[in-house]
Design an enzyme around this catalytic site. Structure first.
Site, PDB file in Angstrom:
ATOM      1  N   THR A  48       0.906  -1.149   0.000  1.00  0.00           N
ATOM      2  CA  THR A  48       0.000   0.000   0.000  1.00  0.00           C
ATOM      3  C   THR A  48       0.943   1.196   0.000  1.00  0.00           C
ATOM      4  OG1 THR A  48      -0.087   0.174   2.414  1.00  0.00           O
ATOM      5  CG2 THR A  48      -1.756  -1.212   1.378  1.00  0.00           C
ATOM      6  N   HIS A  49       0.569   2.244  -0.710  1.00  0.00           N
ATOM      7  CA  HIS A  49       1.455   3.417  -0.879  1.00  0.00           C
ATOM      8  C   HIS A  49       2.793   3.014  -1.496  1.00  0.00           C
ATOM      9  CE1 HIS A  49      -1.305   5.428   2.004  1.00  0.00           C
ATOM     10  NE2 HIS A  49      -1.258   4.243   2.611  1.00  0.00           N
ATOM     11  N   SER A  55      17.193  -2.346 -26.384  1.00  0.00           N
ATOM     12  CA  SER A  55      17.513  -0.947 -26.638  1.00  0.00           C
ATOM     13  C   SER A  55      18.522  -0.900 -27.765  1.00  0.00           C
ATOM     14  CB  SER A  55      18.086  -0.318 -25.374  1.00  0.00           C
ATOM     15  OG  SER A  55      18.890   0.796 -25.706  1.00  0.00           O
ATOM     16  N   LYS A  75      19.615  -3.913 -21.961  1.00  0.00           N
ATOM     17  CA  LYS A  75      18.211  -3.615 -21.707  1.00  0.00           C
ATOM     18  C   LYS A  75      17.239  -4.663 -22.250  1.00  0.00           C
ATOM     19  CE  LYS A  75      16.642  -0.253 -20.123  1.00  0.00           C
ATOM     20  NZ  LYS A  75      16.621   1.135 -20.610  1.00  0.00           N
ATOM     21  N   GLU A  78       4.169  -0.790 -21.206  1.00  0.00           N
ATOM     22  CA  GLU A  78       4.282   0.672 -21.296  1.00  0.00           C
ATOM     23  C   GLU A  78       3.322   1.235 -22.336  1.00  0.00           C
ATOM     24  OE1 GLU A  78       8.637   2.137 -20.821  1.00  0.00           O
ATOM     25  OE2 GLU A  78       8.711   0.084 -21.579  1.00  0.00           O
ATOM     26  N   TYR A 101     -30.965  14.890 -35.273  1.00  0.00           N
ATOM     27  CA  TYR A 101     -29.674  14.627 -35.902  1.00  0.00           C
ATOM     28  C   TYR A 101     -29.001  15.934 -36.303  1.00  0.00           C
ATOM     29  CZ  TYR A 101     -25.973  13.089 -39.007  1.00  0.00           C
ATOM     30  OH  TYR A 101     -24.747  12.908 -39.572  1.00  0.00           O
TER      31      TYR A 101
HETATM   32  N1  ARG Z   1     -22.182  10.155 -42.570  1.00  0.00           N
HETATM   33  C1  ARG Z   1     -23.250  10.579 -41.743  1.00  0.00           C
HETATM   34  C2  ARG Z   1     -22.897  10.365 -40.266  1.00  0.00           C
HETATM   35  O1  ARG Z   1     -22.033   9.610 -40.034  1.00  0.00           O
HETATM   36  C3  ARG Z   1     -24.483   9.796 -42.067  1.00  0.00           C
HETATM   37  C4  ARG Z   1     -25.752  10.510 -41.742  1.00  0.00           C
HETATM   38  C5  ARG Z   1     -25.832  11.741 -42.580  1.00  0.00           C
HETATM   39  N2  ARG Z   1     -27.094  12.341 -42.561  1.00  0.00           N
HETATM   40  C6  ARG Z   1     -27.277  13.541 -43.103  1.00  0.00           C
HETATM   41  N3  ARG Z   1     -28.440  14.002 -43.064  1.00  0.00           N
HETATM   42  N4  ARG Z   1     -26.285  14.242 -43.599  1.00  0.00           N
HETATM   43  O2  ARG Z   1     -23.477  10.937 -39.385  1.00  0.00           O
END
Ligand code: ARG
Length: 454
Positions: free
Chosen positions: A152-153, A274, A280, A287, A314
């Site tokens: 711990t620590h 290395s 090494k 890493e 959208y």
């Molecule tokens: N390439 C667009 C995206 O990945 C697809 C949907 C596009 N729709 C639009 N109305 N431009 O979001």
């Protein structure tokens, strides 16, 4: 695709700025799968004949085979994977191809593709997690009798078995597995049929499409369906925790492989040399895995930030969801695979582990517990052992080198059998609480995991 409304050509700069085909081509398989199911619903709705659908399916399969073989030419001007496939289909089969986009929009199409794609990735990541758990259990079992100091620590605390330490990660990875499964459950709902925002006046059987695509249900609000990416955020968040766990395991591996600890050997196949220092042997896998945590966290924050403040529904911003998603999925899958390989080749350096765990100070707590068993309140017992430790520091010796008289001068509760506390084997046997590392407990846990992981 929108030539009806526009008189001028899209500026070339805009084309390169807005295209996504250079990365979303990866959705091709799922885009085709979605279209094949959608075409079945169009037949059911009387909008396509069976003959037309057969042409669509054959055309899509042909395009899919060409993409898979690396022979398909993606066009930047066609922006994304959805338009590339649809345009090529229509070029090949004519009118039936042009009917495919009935009662759907790219907005519900991309949401569907991404869910289908991520569902598969969840399965691959789950398998990768199981693989690493298996590798850790295998190593734990092979080195079951090796005891090391627990820290711990990063200060020596109490002895634990090497297996117990490894099994701690098996537990963490198991919760990761559960989180990925949860995310998969919530993403497995069909958005297709939500159209651009408000569904369609043309009715198709969404439940039928969902069934064909293996979704558990259909989304119940078209605006939600096209505008949220919370299912992707959930997965990226689960992957950020996977990265955290891998990074901590990496750190342990790096420390253990150092000349200061020397607890393990990593096989040559998973270390690098290395170019300058001939002696090494570097733990690069660990890493790099630790280093990749940054991008996996970054991808999560990137997606959250993209979504934050977007008005319904959208917005083109949402195209920016893909690269972080792809990157986290790729990074975690690769890390899990390479880490599993590395862990299978790890051996404990028994001599160095035994030397480190021979430090009697690791059993100072056991000495306090000894007094507790003789009626001394723990807070006093802690103080009495502390005094013994201080005396050791003064004399430059270890706890077993103090005499009974030294101990009794601190507390008369000490008896000659106090020296039994320094026997590591007895000390390990005594750690019998549920979750503690007695040899019997660790063996039972190993057996449990072996059954669990098959
Ligand atoms: N390439 C667009 C995206 O990945 C697809 C949907 C596009 N729709 C639009 N109305 N431009 O979001």
């Amino acid at each position: 695709m929108w030539k009806g409304r526009f008189q001028e050509q899209t500026a070339e700069l805009l084309q390169t700025f807005s295209e996504s085909i250079s990365f979303d081509w990866r959705l091709w398989r799922h885009d085709i799968e979605g279209s094949i199911a959608h075409s079945a619903a169009l037949v059911k709705a009387g909008l396509l004949t069976a003959e037309e659908r057969a042409q669509i399916v054959a055309g899509l399969r042909e395009i899919g085979a060409e993409i898979e073989a690396g022979k398909f030419e993606f066009k930047l001007a066609l922006e994304d994977i959805h338009m590339n496939i649809e345009a090529e289909l229509t070029r090949r089969i004519g009118a039936p191809g042009a009917k495919l986009h009935t009662a759907r929009s790219r907005n519900d199409q991309v949401a569907t593709d991404l869910r289908l794609y991520l569902r598969d990735e969840c399965d691959a990541i789950s398998a990768g997690l199981r693989e690493l758990q298996g590798a850790l259990v295998e190593l734990a079992e092979r080195e079951q009798d090796v005891i090391i100091p627990g820290y711990t620590h990063l200060q020596r605390a109490q002895p634990v078995s090497f297996a117990h330490h490894l099994l701690a990660y098996v537990e963490m990875l198991d919760r990761d597995h559960g989180r990925v499964a949860d995310a998969r459950k919530r993403m497995n709902v069909l958005p297709l049929g939500s159209g651009a925002i408000a569904g369609s006046t043309i009715l198709i059987d969404r439940a039928y499409v969902a069934e064909l695509l293996g979704f558990d249900g259909v989304t119940q609000n078209s605006m939600d369906a096209v505008s949220d990416r919370d299912f992707a955020v959930e997965l990226l968040s689960a992957l950020a925790l996977v990265a955290t766990h891998l990074s901590r395991l990496s750190e342990d591996v790096i420390l253990w492989a150092s000349s200061e600890f020397k607890f393990i050997h990593i096989s040559d196949a998973y270390t690098t040399g290395s170019s300058l220092m001939p002696q090494k042997k570097n733990p690069d896998v660990a890493e790099l895995t630790r280093g990749k945590t940054g991008r996996v966290f970054g991808n999560l924050v990137s997606l959250l930030t993209t979504l934050k403040g977007l008005p319904m529904t959208y917005n083109r911003d949402m195209q920016e969801d893909k690269e972080p998603v792809f990157d986290s999925v790729d990074t975690i899958r690769a890390s899990l695979a390479v880490f599993s390989g590395m862990m299978r080749g790890v051996r404990a350096n028994r001599a160095a582990c035994a030397a480190a765990v021979a430090d009697p100070m690791l059993l100072a707590t056991d000495l306090a517990d000894y007094l507790v068993n003789r009626g001394v309140p723990f807070r006093h017992a802690h103080e009495f052992v502390g005094k013994a430790v201080a005396l050791c520091t003064q004399r430059g010796c270890d706890l077993p080198q103090l005499t009974l008289a030294d101990y009794q001068a601190i507390s008369p509760a000490y008896q000659a059998d106090l020296f039994d506390c320094f026997r590591l084997e007895t000390a390990m046997l005594a750690r019998q609480a549920i979750g503690a590392p007695s040899p019997a407990n660790v063996a039972a846990q190993l057996a449990r995991w072996k059954v669990m992981l098959g």
